[in-house]
Write an enzyme that holds these catalytic residues in place. Structure first.
Site, short mmCIF file in Angstrom:
data_model
loop_
_atom_site.label_atom_id
_atom_site.label_comp_id
_atom_site.label_asym_id
_atom_site.label_seq_id
_atom_site.Cartn_x
_atom_site.Cartn_y
_atom_site.Cartn_z
CB CYS A 82 25.21 75.26 46.59
SG CYS A 82 26.14 75.29 48.54
CB CYS A 90 27.28 81.80 51.18
SG CYS A 90 26.38 80.87 51.48
#
Length: 259
Positions: A74, A183
């Site tokens: 992440c 992302c």
């Protein structure tokens, strides 16, 4: 060096499976445990303290599963929490950061775009990366709403298409030749993005680099699994597993668990 314990990965939902796929492809003999904290997605809108708290909770879950290395799959958790995680826990961590460096080094127009979460773009770590490339114009765009649509299985929806056009059109007008996906959810949008961007704009993400770094740390510090039986890939989620199962192609064990 031999170590049969699994590789642990966590993300604020299903997006980090894009990183998991790269790791599994490079290291197919390794057992993995993936944690999808979809209940708290997206991390990109949360405070730094919240992100550190959630990342610590995820880490402790994976440590309780005897993971030998943890991949913070992440971008937001990496840029906001990995420094604290490395201080707090005695285990190697692999993080993901937006692939600004290769884009900046290869850009011919000297203009690159980055699509990322608010948490990543506002982080100190991201700022440190960006300031290394003073000669490059970096057009930043927060991907408001994209993670939520992906988590809801709406990758091909009209709303997704409209949002991507809204975010990408200004970048194209600035004459970017690289788009950095900042992302781990966003690689699942590449087919949609390619319909919008002209072919001369290259799309780049961090998945392959993270997989190579994971292999390197296993070799140098942790150890590989002995090959004597088929590897096991296990996925946990704290929400409805339907979208995660669809993303994985219904091939792996997915468990719904409150954590």
């Amino acid at each position: 060096m031999t170590n049969n314990n699994p590789i642990g990965l966590f993300d604020s939902g299903i997006g980090g499976t894009s990183i998991w796929k790269e790791i599994h492809q490079l290291l197919p003999n390794e057992n993995t445990i993936y944690l999808a904290d979809s209940k708290n997605a997206p991390y990109g809108q949360k405070s730094k303290d919240e992100i550190i708290h959630l990342s610590s909770k995820n880490t402790e879950f994976l440590l309780n599963q005897n993971c030998k290395i943890i991949v913070v799959a992440c971008n937001t958790a990496t840029t906001n929490a990995i420094k604290e995680l490395r201080v707090k826990y005695d285990i190697p961590f692999i993080g993901i950061e937006p692939a600004i460096k290769p884009a900046a080094l290869h850009s011919k127009t000297q203009k690159i775009g980055i699509l990322a979460t608010k948490g990543t773009l506002n982080s100190e770590l991201f700022y440190k990366h960006v300031e290394q490339f003073q000669d490059i114009q970096i057009i930043e765009q927060i991907g408001f709403g994209l993670v939520e649509l992906i988590e809801n299985g709406e990758i091909n929806s009209k709303e997704m298409k409209d949002l991507l056009k809204k975010y990408l059109n200004p970048m194209m007008e600035c004459n970017i030749d690289y788009l950095v996906l900042g992302c781990s959810h966003y690689p699942y949008l590449i087919p949609q993005i390619k319909k919008i961007l002209p072919s001369n704009i290259k799309i780049i993400d961090s998945g392959e680099a993270v997989a190579k770094q994971t292999k390197k740390i296993l070799y140098e510090k942790v150890g590989f699994r002995e090959i004597n039986e088929k590897s096991e890939q296990l996925f946990y989620t704290n929400t409805n597993p339907k979208v995660l199962i669809e993303i994985l192609g219904n091939k792996f064990k997915v468990l719904e668990k409150d954590f």
